[in-house]
Design a protein around this motif. Structure first.
Motif, PDB file in Angstrom:
ATOM      1  N   LYS A   1       0.831  -1.212   0.000  1.00  0.00           N
ATOM      2  CA  LYS A   1       0.000   0.000   0.000  1.00  0.00           C
ATOM      3  C   LYS A   1       0.862   1.256   0.000  1.00  0.00           C
TER       4      LYS A   1
ATOM      5  N   ARG B   1       7.943  -0.487 -11.057  1.00  0.00           N
ATOM      6  CA  ARG B   1       6.824   0.355 -11.475  1.00  0.00           C
ATOM      7  C   ARG B   1       5.526  -0.454 -11.452  1.00  0.00           C
ATOM      8  N   TYR B   2       4.512   0.136 -10.876  1.00  0.00           N
ATOM      9  CA  TYR B   2       3.215  -0.532 -10.719  1.00  0.00           C
ATOM     10  C   TYR B   2       2.339  -0.187 -11.916  1.00  0.00           C
TER      11      TYR B   2
ATOM     12  N   ARG C   1       5.335   8.320  -9.755  1.00  0.00           N
ATOM     13  CA  ARG C   1       4.430   7.236 -10.158  1.00  0.00           C
ATOM     14  C   ARG C   1       4.237   6.271  -8.993  1.00  0.00           C
ATOM     15  N   ALA C   2       3.373   5.294  -9.196  1.00  0.00           N
ATOM     16  CA  ALA C   2       3.141   4.242  -8.210  1.00  0.00           C
ATOM     17  C   ALA C   2       4.150   3.115  -8.395  1.00  0.00           C
ATOM     18  N   TYR C   3       4.428   2.386  -7.303  1.00  0.00           N
ATOM     19  CA  TYR C   3       5.389   1.284  -7.342  1.00  0.00           C
ATOM     20  C   TYR C   3       4.792   0.039  -6.681  1.00  0.00           C
ATOM     21  N   THR C   4       5.487  -1.057  -6.846  1.00  0.00           N
ATOM     22  CA  THR C   4       5.102  -2.318  -6.219  1.00  0.00           C
ATOM     23  C   THR C   4       6.338  -3.005  -5.668  1.00  0.00           C
TER      24      THR C   4
ATOM     25  N   ASN D   1       2.212   1.531  -3.583  1.00  0.00           N
ATOM     26  CA  ASN D   1       1.157   1.863  -4.539  1.00  0.00           C
ATOM     27  C   ASN D   1       0.760   3.330  -4.421  1.00  0.00           C
ATOM     28  N   GLU D   2       0.873   3.877  -3.198  1.00  0.00           N
ATOM     29  CA  GLU D   2       0.501   5.271  -2.943  1.00  0.00           C
ATOM     30  C   GLU D   2       1.733   6.164  -2.808  1.00  0.00           C
TER      31      GLU D   2
END
Length: 579
Positions: free
Chosen positions: A205, A306-307, A218-221, A208-209
């Protein structure tokens, strides 16, 4: 959970949350408000397989643990040590309460759950502490070493190898409450540094945020999603050399870790943070897999990705038999056209169960499969999804489709994969519901090469099936160009802890005898430890012991047999031909 109402008799599944401070609140899996139990078709299949009737499901098998935890086992640690720990952590973060001590005494293997249901407490820490900072952990390690007190670590508690069990009492360090903070986020390097107690969902989380949390672009994972994702910790992933369900693309945790920090009996140890270097043996790899026996992991720096879920391409296929499916999977991994993210192939027995579990049996397609030549107990289900940049993801998906078609597979579209995704992290909840009626499910896994996969699959399943009326499913996952993980799940009618342990031992014996690695990603703990030296070899194991003697000469870090380091010789398992 939502499920269709039963038309016939329905067992009295326990659908309410476990009472606070109860035994059940400790041994049941995960979210106390979430319940999962077999749908009616699966219930009927279980009755048939286990030779049971509705009468067997009218009463619970043994104690279901609804009463409050009350132990007659007071702490044996001198009051001066309790007070010293309070000086380090603060009064409210040191506990000798019964519930707190039992809550960190066991992991999640069926052997642990059965012992708790029997109210059999083989191991219990004398005190539980809740760290907040790496400095507190370092002070605690130093104090325990100076006073010869055993020290254990409890991360997420999802160990299925008895990795967290405090055999010798002492101190258990519970990382869940406070040791879960982000230390640093570096978008330029694409890394994040976190405390070892951070849970999988919290990490994901946070990434992602990342735009909101860190002002990122950007969002990641994190890319690491083990079956235990919801209730496992980053530290647990690292010290057991864990692997997630998306490892075919993102890699196992050994590929994702960039650096680590440990509190050890000889002082702080920090590994390098560079992606590659030729500076002698790799200290990152030496420390990973030590399972708390060299010291306590405090912080870890992970690579992040990168998500881009919008680029995900799902697939599922049905093959006519296991041999053909294995050949297709190997070609997919060796074709050098990129790797899928999730890549899962079920053998015939697992396919039989999966088509029911993920509701394919309720579609018009199911009765047609036999007529089309994909026969029950021969056919194999293959599913997964791709990840990454849109063009890459599409290309991987296209090549998987081409190879599947070449090997005679029929597409089931992305329906089965979506159903699997929906349930992939909550399937463990079903285990508790079935165990209430004396039905046990547990898992073992091993690493194989493509060249010995069929033989290991055959040999291990034969031993699993030696127990009558047992469901034994197997799937291939965590795949590589050179081989894969074989994951065995057995479901059988056992409720006695020692009976389970004896059966579990026969399977580990079979894995070792087959020539496979005794663990791909579960780690070793105290349960698999008797087989470790026999697997890697006496000379090779001597190197591990030398490291233990360097870091922890008094054997105070996770003592009691973890990775076999203080295990009596007579308890070790060796192949006869190696004796």
């Amino acid at each position: 959970m939502s499920t269709k109402p039963y038309k016939g008799f329905e067992p009295a599944w326990i659908k309410e949350a476990a009472p606070a401070k109860s035994y059940r609140s400790i041994f049941r899996w995960g979210d106390p408000e979430f319940v999962k139990y077999p749908k009616e078709a699966l219930y009927k299949m279980m009755k048939e397989t286990f030779k049971m009737t509705d009468d067997d499901f009218k009463g619970y098998c043994g104690d279901v643990g609804l009463d409050e935890v009350k132990l007659d086992m007071p702490s044996k640690l001198d009051e001066k040590h309790i007070n010293a720990l309070k000086e380090i952590f603060g009064d409210e973060f040191v506990s000798v309460e019964d519930y707190d001590r039992l809550s960190v005494a066991y992991g999640q293997t069926a052997y642990d759950l059965m012992r708790m249901r029997e109210k059999r407490i083989d191991s219990l820490p004398d005190v539980v502490v809740y760290p907040d900072t790496a400095e507190q952990v370092e002070k605690c390690v130093a104090y325990c070493v100076a006073n010869k007190i055993p020290l254990y670590v409890y991360g997420g508690g999802s160990s299925v190898t008895r990795g967290v069990e405090p055999i010798k009492g002492g101190v258990s360090m519970d990382m869940r409450k406070r040791f879960n903070k982000v230390i640093n986020f570096n978008e330029t390097d694409q890394t994040i540094t976190v405390q070892a107690g951070m849970s999988g969902p919290c990490l994901e989380k946070t990434l992602n945020e990342a735009v909101k949390n860190f002002g990122a672009k950007r969002a990641y994972t994190c890319g690491h999603f083990p079956q235990s994702f919801e209730y496992s910790s980053v530290g647990g992933w690292v010290v057991t050399r864990g692997s997630g369900q998306n490892s075919t693309y993102y890699g196992c945790i050994t590929d994702i870790v960039l650096s680590q920090k440990y509190a050890t009996p000889i002082g702080r140890v920090e590994t390098s943070h560079y992606p590659r270097e030729a500076t002698g043996p790799n200290l990152n790899q030496i420390m990973m897999g030590s399972e708390g026996t060299f010291g306590v992991l405090t912080e870890v720096t992970l690579k992040i990705f990168r998500y881009m879920p919008e680029n995900r391409k799902r697939y599922s296929y049905i093959f006519k038999d296991w041999e053909t499916a294995m050949d297709a999977a190997r070609e997919m991994m060796q074709s050098e056209c990129g790797f899928s993210s999730v890549f899962r192939l079920s053998d015939p027995e697992e396919t039989n169960l999966m088509l029911r579990l993920y509701n394919v049996d309720e579609t018009p397609l199911h009765p047609l499969l036999d007529k089309l030549g994909y026969k029950d107990m021969e056919r194999c289900l293959f599913l997964g999804f791709t990840e990454g940049e849109e063009g890459y993801s599409k290309n991987v998906r296209k090549n998987i489709a081409k190879i599947a078609k070449k090997h005679g597979a029929m597409s089931l579209t992305g329906f089965v994969c979506k159903s699997w995704e929906h349930g992939r992290f909550n399937d463990p909840y079903m285990r508790d519901s079935m165990m209430d009626f004396g039905i046990c499910t547990d898992t073992l896994e091993c690493t194989v090469n493509w060249s010995n996969m069929a033989q290991v699959h055959r040999d291990v399943r034969k031993v699993c099936h030696a127990l009558p009326n047992t469901i034994v499913t197997t799937h291939m996952s965590h795949c590589y160009p050179q081989g894969a993980n074989l994951y065995f799940i057995f479901i059988t009618k056992i409720s006695d802890a020692e009976e389970f342990k004896a059966y579990h031992t026969t399977i580990l014996d079979a894995i070792q005898k087959s020539g496979a690695a005794i663990s791909h990603h579960h780690g070793i703990g105290k349960m698999f430890a008797p087989w470790l030296e026999g697997y890697i070899g006496k000379t090779e194991y001597g190197m591990v012991r030398a490291l233990k003697n360097y870091f922890d000469p008094d054997y105070l870090m996770n003592p009691g047999g973890t990775i076999g380091l203080d295990l009596p010789e007579e308890d070790k398992k060796f192949l006869k031909e190696n004796n």
